[in-house]
Scaffold this motif. Structure first.
Motif, PDB file in Angstrom:
ATOM      1  N   THR A 109     -26.036  42.625  24.717  1.00 59.08           N
ATOM      2  CA  THR A 109     -27.083  43.065  25.624  1.00 59.08           C
ATOM      3  C   THR A 109     -27.534  41.926  26.550  1.00 59.08           C
ATOM      4  OG1 THR A 109     -28.301  42.983  23.545  1.00 59.08           O
ATOM      5  CG2 THR A 109     -28.202  45.095  24.667  1.00 59.08           C
ATOM      6  N   GLU A 110     -27.452  40.689  26.061  1.00 61.63           N
ATOM      7  CA  GLU A 110     -27.941  39.576  26.861  1.00 61.63           C
ATOM      8  C   GLU A 110     -26.871  38.925  27.717  1.00 61.63           C
ATOM      9  OE1 GLU A 110     -29.920  37.152  23.938  1.00 61.63           O
ATOM     10  OE2 GLU A 110     -31.111  38.919  23.411  1.00 61.63           O
ATOM     11  N   ILE A 111     -25.638  38.954  27.214  1.00 63.44           N
ATOM     12  CA  ILE A 111     -24.559  38.261  27.920  1.00 63.44           C
ATOM     13  C   ILE A 111     -24.353  38.856  29.315  1.00 63.44           C
ATOM     14  CG2 ILE A 111     -22.603  39.673  27.172  1.00 63.44           C
ATOM     15  CD1 ILE A 111     -22.617  35.859  27.172  1.00 63.44           C
ATOM     16  N   ARG A 112     -24.776  40.110  29.489  1.00 59.58           N
ATOM     17  CA  ARG A 112     -24.633  40.760  30.787  1.00 59.58           C
ATOM     18  C   ARG A 112     -25.409  40.059  31.896  1.00 59.58           C
ATOM     19  NH1 ARG A 112     -23.512  46.795  28.545  1.00 59.58           N
ATOM     20  NH2 ARG A 112     -22.321  45.761  26.955  1.00 59.58           N
ATOM     21  N   PHE A 113     -26.441  39.300  31.498  1.00 56.74           N
ATOM     22  CA  PHE A 113     -27.251  38.618  32.515  1.00 56.74           C
ATOM     23  C   PHE A 113     -26.767  37.199  32.782  1.00 56.74           C
ATOM     24  CE2 PHE A 113     -29.992  41.675  30.261  1.00 56.74           C
ATOM     25  CZ  PHE A 113     -30.088  42.592  31.299  1.00 56.74           C
ATOM     26  N   HIS A 114     -25.709  36.793  32.106  1.00 51.46           N
ATOM     27  CA  HIS A 114     -25.128  35.467  32.342  1.00 51.46           C
ATOM     28  C   HIS A 114     -24.547  35.441  33.764  1.00 51.46           C
ATOM     29  CE1 HIS A 114     -22.536  31.961  31.899  1.00 51.46           C
ATOM     30  NE2 HIS A 114     -23.257  31.639  30.835  1.00 51.46           N
ATOM     31  N   PRO A 115     -24.782  34.344  34.506  1.00 46.87           N
ATOM     32  CA  PRO A 115     -24.328  34.300  35.904  1.00 46.87           C
ATOM     33  C   PRO A 115     -22.820  34.560  36.073  1.00 46.87           C
ATOM     34  CG  PRO A 115     -25.134  32.143  35.128  1.00 46.87           C
ATOM     35  CD  PRO A 115     -25.571  33.156  34.153  1.00 46.87           C
ATOM     36  N   ASP A 116     -21.991  34.120  35.116  1.00 49.08           N
ATOM     37  CA  ASP A 116     -20.549  34.319  35.251  1.00 49.08           C
ATOM     38  C   ASP A 116     -20.112  35.760  35.032  1.00 49.08           C
ATOM     39  OD1 ASP A 116     -20.281  31.714  35.794  1.00 49.08           O
ATOM     40  OD2 ASP A 116     -19.581  31.113  33.786  1.00 49.08           O
ATOM     41  N   PHE A 117     -20.966  36.506  34.310  1.00 49.88           N
ATOM     42  CA  PHE A 117     -20.590  37.861  33.915  1.00 49.88           C
ATOM     43  C   PHE A 117     -20.255  38.728  35.134  1.00 49.88           C
ATOM     44  CE2 PHE A 117     -21.023  42.162  32.452  1.00 49.88           C
ATOM     45  CZ  PHE A 117     -20.573  42.129  31.135  1.00 49.88           C
ATOM     46  N   GLY A 118     -21.175  38.715  36.127  1.00 48.33           N
ATOM     47  CA  GLY A 118     -20.998  39.529  37.315  1.00 48.33           C
ATOM     48  C   GLY A 118     -19.729  39.154  38.079  1.00 48.33           C
ATOM     49  N   ARG A 119     -19.495  37.841  38.161  1.00 49.40           N
ATOM     50  CA  ARG A 119     -18.315  37.380  38.890  1.00 49.40           C
ATOM     51  C   ARG A 119     -17.024  37.877  38.222  1.00 49.40           C
ATOM     52  NH1 ARG A 119     -16.380  32.900  38.612  1.00 49.40           N
ATOM     53  NH2 ARG A 119     -17.965  31.948  37.317  1.00 49.40           N
ATOM     54  N   LEU A 120     -16.977  37.706  36.906  1.00 49.82           N
ATOM     55  CA  LEU A 120     -15.811  38.166  36.146  1.00 49.82           C
ATOM     56  C   LEU A 120     -15.609  39.669  36.334  1.00 49.82           C
ATOM     57  CD1 LEU A 120     -16.217  36.218  32.815  1.00 49.82           C
ATOM     58  CD2 LEU A 120     -14.130  36.309  34.195  1.00 49.82           C
ATOM     59  N   TYR A 121     -16.727  40.362  36.222  1.00 49.86           N
ATOM     60  CA  TYR A 121     -16.663  41.812  36.331  1.00 49.86           C
ATOM     61  C   TYR A 121     -16.031  42.220  37.658  1.00 49.86           C
ATOM     62  CZ  TYR A 121     -17.958  46.702  36.023  1.00 49.86           C
ATOM     63  OH  TYR A 121     -17.902  48.065  35.973  1.00 49.86           O
ATOM     64  N   GLU A 122     -16.523  41.583  38.735  1.00 51.57           N
ATOM     65  CA  GLU A 122     -16.053  41.931  40.072  1.00 51.57           C
ATOM     66  C   GLU A 122     -14.551  41.669  40.232  1.00 51.57           C
ATOM     67  OE1 GLU A 122     -17.806  40.514  44.114  1.00 51.57           O
ATOM     68  OE2 GLU A 122     -19.434  40.949  42.695  1.00 51.57           O
ATOM     69  N   THR A 123     -14.113  40.484  39.778  1.00 51.01           N
ATOM     70  CA  THR A 123     -12.701  40.127  39.903  1.00 51.01           C
ATOM     71  C   THR A 123     -11.816  41.115  39.146  1.00 51.01           C
ATOM     72  OG1 THR A 123     -13.595  37.930  39.487  1.00 51.01           O
ATOM     73  CG2 THR A 123     -11.214  38.102  39.885  1.00 51.01           C
ATOM     74  N   ILE A 124     -12.175  41.367  37.880  1.00 59.66           N
ATOM     75  CA  ILE A 124     -11.311  42.223  37.063  1.00 59.66           C
ATOM     76  C   ILE A 124     -11.372  43.664  37.555  1.00 59.66           C
ATOM     77  CG2 ILE A 124     -10.759  42.941  34.712  1.00 59.66           C
ATOM     78  CD1 ILE A 124     -12.138  40.462  33.700  1.00 59.66           C
ATOM     79  N   TRP A 125     -12.553  44.079  37.955  1.00 51.63           N
ATOM     80  CA  TRP A 125     -12.718  45.456  38.410  1.00 51.63           C
ATOM     81  C   TRP A 125     -11.853  45.744  39.635  1.00 51.63           C
ATOM     82  CZ3 TRP A 125     -13.218  50.120  37.282  1.00 51.63           C
ATOM     83  CH2 TRP A 125     -13.592  51.090  38.217  1.00 51.63           C
ATOM     84  N   LYS A 126     -11.713  44.734  40.489  1.00 43.85           N
ATOM     85  CA  LYS A 126     -10.886  44.914  41.678  1.00 43.85           C
ATOM     86  C   LYS A 126      -9.452  45.277  41.281  1.00 43.85           C
ATOM     87  CE  LYS A 126     -12.491  41.947  44.848  1.00 43.85           C
ATOM     88  NZ  LYS A 126     -12.420  40.509  45.180  1.00 43.85           N
ATOM     89  N   ASP A 127      -8.950  44.580  40.260  1.00 45.66           N
ATOM     90  CA  ASP A 127      -7.623  44.868  39.715  1.00 45.66           C
ATOM     91  C   ASP A 127      -7.545  46.267  39.121  1.00 45.66           C
ATOM     92  OD1 ASP A 127      -6.190  42.704  40.283  1.00 45.66           O
ATOM     93  OD2 ASP A 127      -6.094  41.877  38.244  1.00 45.66           O
ATOM     94  N   LEU A 128      -8.544  46.550  38.328  1.00 43.09           N
ATOM     95  CA  LEU A 128      -8.519  47.775  37.535  1.00 43.09           C
ATOM     96  C   LEU A 128      -8.702  49.019  38.406  1.00 43.09           C
ATOM     97  CD1 LEU A 128      -8.359  48.697  34.615  1.00 43.09           C
ATOM     98  CD2 LEU A 128     -10.833  48.467  34.443  1.00 43.09           C
ATOM     99  N   LYS A 129      -9.539  48.873  39.429  1.00 43.32           N
ATOM    100  CA  LYS A 129      -9.905  50.001  40.279  1.00 43.32           C
ATOM    101  C   LYS A 129      -8.673  50.666  40.893  1.00 43.32           C
ATOM    102  CE  LYS A 129     -11.751  48.959  44.095  1.00 43.32           C
ATOM    103  NZ  LYS A 129     -12.678  48.235  44.980  1.00 43.32           N
ATOM    104  N   ASP A 130      -7.798  49.810  41.448  1.00 38.77           N
ATOM    105  CA  ASP A 130      -6.578  50.338  42.070  1.00 38.77           C
ATOM    106  C   ASP A 130      -5.776  51.153  41.071  1.00 38.77           C
ATOM    107  OD1 ASP A 130      -7.391  48.844  44.178  1.00 38.77           O
ATOM    108  OD2 ASP A 130      -6.023  47.157  43.768  1.00 38.77           O
TER     109      ASP A 130
END
Ligand SMILES: Nc1ncnc2c1ncn2[C@@H]1O[C@H](COP(=O)(O)OP(=O)(O)OP(=O)(O)O)[C@@H](O)[C@H]1O
Ligand SMILES: [Mg+2]
Lengths: 260, 262
Positions: free
Chosen positions: A224-245
């Protein structure tokens, strides 16, 4: 490795996963994400030795997989509890299969039932439990015999967010205590990032490895807390770009399949 | 068993009431029709006469001797047939090849009307218990065989896989997965197979024997004694109802782990 399934009625083969290759270190927590139908469950079935592999090879600790391995645990996508057995009997079943005598099995079963918060439900049958409770029993059933390698196929997919976060934290705690190797399949990227050391992103069917990401967020984590870690959003965005396609390709393809 | 919510209880009482009323009306009409001479009691007997006949049978113990014989044949044949059916069902489910080879034979044998075979059984195995037991087995076996076979073939693949992962030996697999799964199917067909067992025994007796309910009916028939035939049938009906209630209890005992059907 590659896995093809024969389609006897159509007289052709279907390639579920193709040229997939990766290594998992001992004690590592690895997630596999990918669009629906890309072969994640198939992959776990192969690692578990439930299905013979079509081409390539898998080895566990240097031993090639040829059949079911006793040191491995598998939490199925659909909880596979034995409906004619009670909660306590279900959790105790792997110990019974392993020839653990009843006297030493009892405290271990009781301990796990307590850990999943189902004390008092020992004599219930699966149909008397909620979906989340059944998932928890399935988890205890796997953990009670302390397998070195645990495969989990969307174990928390059907749970509400709160229960899910509780169970994810429990899982992390168990994992931290015993340092088992976990291979965790999910379609939820946030869950994957919060839990894992590494994430394998798969392509739409036939599944291949699209990319592997290392998640170096600090541990111990609370999902629940790790989601607010500054790196979390960045990682999410990078991986999501891959996954979305891949998700889009998978979806389009299955729609065309239905139309044609 | 039905859930006993308040609403259910009311409608249940109503159902029972209707049953009693309809049955009573039917009996009164029957009695009146025969007394007034609208129909000849020689052909259809009469409720009061029937009641007296059955009371007489019970008083002299005559009917119990025959009932016991029929039940003996039914039970022995049922148990043997069930055992055989489960065993062969398991075998066939386990060895796919066996099932493939014998499939046409099983289907053909099952399609054969056993009632017509009864005279042959009597010819082969005599007028006594054995021919009836064989008759019963030939009926029960197929019901149980097909349910066992399907039960094992249709067992949840996830459960089998889970048991394998959890370390089940082949013996564990049979004991903890296959047998319980097959049992649900066997139980589902239990009322059918028990019904078949009784029919087998009675038909066998009817066609050739010197004791049992089938014999009682057949003897009365040969004397043109409608009362005897109908009284025999009524006693059989009572037996069937008693067995059926017993089976429902048994089923409830064994399906404790299933959700209560609404
Ligand atoms: N036994 C089988 N025979 C034929 N095709 C199969 C078999 N098992 C799986 N497949 C096919 O392989 C593909 C991958 O299936 P799999 O269950 O591994 O997907 P998944 O990635 O787990 O999907 P989801 O996220 O929806 O669970 C699917 O297209 C499926 O139809
Ligand atoms: Mg899956």
């Amino acid at each position: 490795m590659t896995q093809r399934f024969a389609l006897p009625r159509e007289d052709r083969e279907f390639t579920a996963v193709q040229d997939v290759s990766f290594d998992i270190g001992g004690g590592e927590f690895v997630s596999i994400v990918g669009p629906s139908g890309c072969g994640k469950s198939t992959l776990l079935g192969l690692i578990a030795g439930l299905v013979p592999i079509s081409a390539g090879h898998i080895s566990l600790d240097g031993q090639p997989v040829d059949g079911v391995n006793a040191r491995l645990g598998f939490v199925f996508q659909r909880d596979a509890l034995f409906p004619w057995k009670t909660v306590a009997q279900n959790v105790g079943l792997p110990l019974l299969f392993r020839g653990v005598d009843a006297a030493s099995a009892r405290p271990r079963v009781a301990d796990w039932i307590a850990r999943i918060g189902l004390t008092g439900f020992e004599r219930y049958h699966p149909h008397q439990l909620s979906g989340g409770m059944r998932k928890r029993v399935a988890l205890a059933m796997t953990m009670v015999y302390e397998p070195q390698i645990v495969l989990m196929d969307e174990p928390f997919g059907a749970l509400d967010v709160q229960t899910r976060n509780l169970m994810e934290n429990d899982l992390l705690e168990i994992w931290a205590q015993s340092r088992r190797t976990v291979v965790f399949v999910t379609h939820d990227l946030e869950e994957a990032i919060a839990l894992s050391d590494r994430i394998v992103v798969m392509t739409a069917s036939p599944g291949r490895v699209k990319a592997v990401y290392t998640i170096s967020l600090p541990r111990p984590r609370s999902v629940t807390e790790i989601r607010f870690h500054p790196d979390f959003g960045r990682l999410y965005e990078t991986i999501w770009k891959d996954l979305k396609d891949e998700v889009r390709v998978g979806y389009e393809r299955s729609r065309q399949g239905l139309a044609g | 068993m039905l859930a006993t919510s308040g609403v259910d209880k009311v409608s249940r009482a109503e159902v029972y009431l209707w049953r009693v009323v309809l049955l009573g009306a039917f009996l009164i009409l029957w009695e009146a029709a025969t007394r007034r001479g609208w129909v000849d009691p020689f052909f259809v007997s009469q409720p009061t006469v029937l009641a007296m006949q059955i009371a007489d049978w019970i008083r002299t113990g005559f009917i119990f001797r025959h009932l016991v014989v029929t039940m003996q044949e039914t039970i022995i044949g049922f148990l043997l047939g069930t055992l055989l059916g489960v065993a062969v069902g398991f075998l066939f489910a386990h060895w796919e090849k066996l099932a493939r080879i014998f499939d046409p034979l099983m289907v053909a044998l099952n399609a054969m009307p056993r009632v017509v075979l009864a005279p042959l059984f009597i010819l082969w195995f005599g007028l006594g218990l054995l021919s009836k037991v064989v008759m019963v087995v030939s009926l029960v076996f197929f019901v149980v065989f097909f349910s066992t076979y399907t039960g094992i073939r249709e067992v949840d693949r996830d459960l089998v896989n889970n048991a394998r992962i959890l370390g089940a030996s082949p013996r564990h697999m049979i004991r903890h997965v296959l047998l319980p799964s097959a049992l649900t199917w066997i139980f589902a067909s239990l009322r059918t197979s028990v019904g078949f067992a009784l029919i087998g025994a009675v038909v066998g007796e009817y066609l050739g024997s010197h004791e049992g309910m089938g014999y009682v009916i057949s003897y009365a028939e040969s004397m043109f004694n409608a009362t005897g035939v109908l009284a025999g049938l009524l006693v059989l009906m009572a037996a069937v109802i008693a067995i059926d209630i017993g089976l429902q209890r048994l089923d409830a005992r064994f399906s404790y782990w299933k959700p209560v059907p609404k």
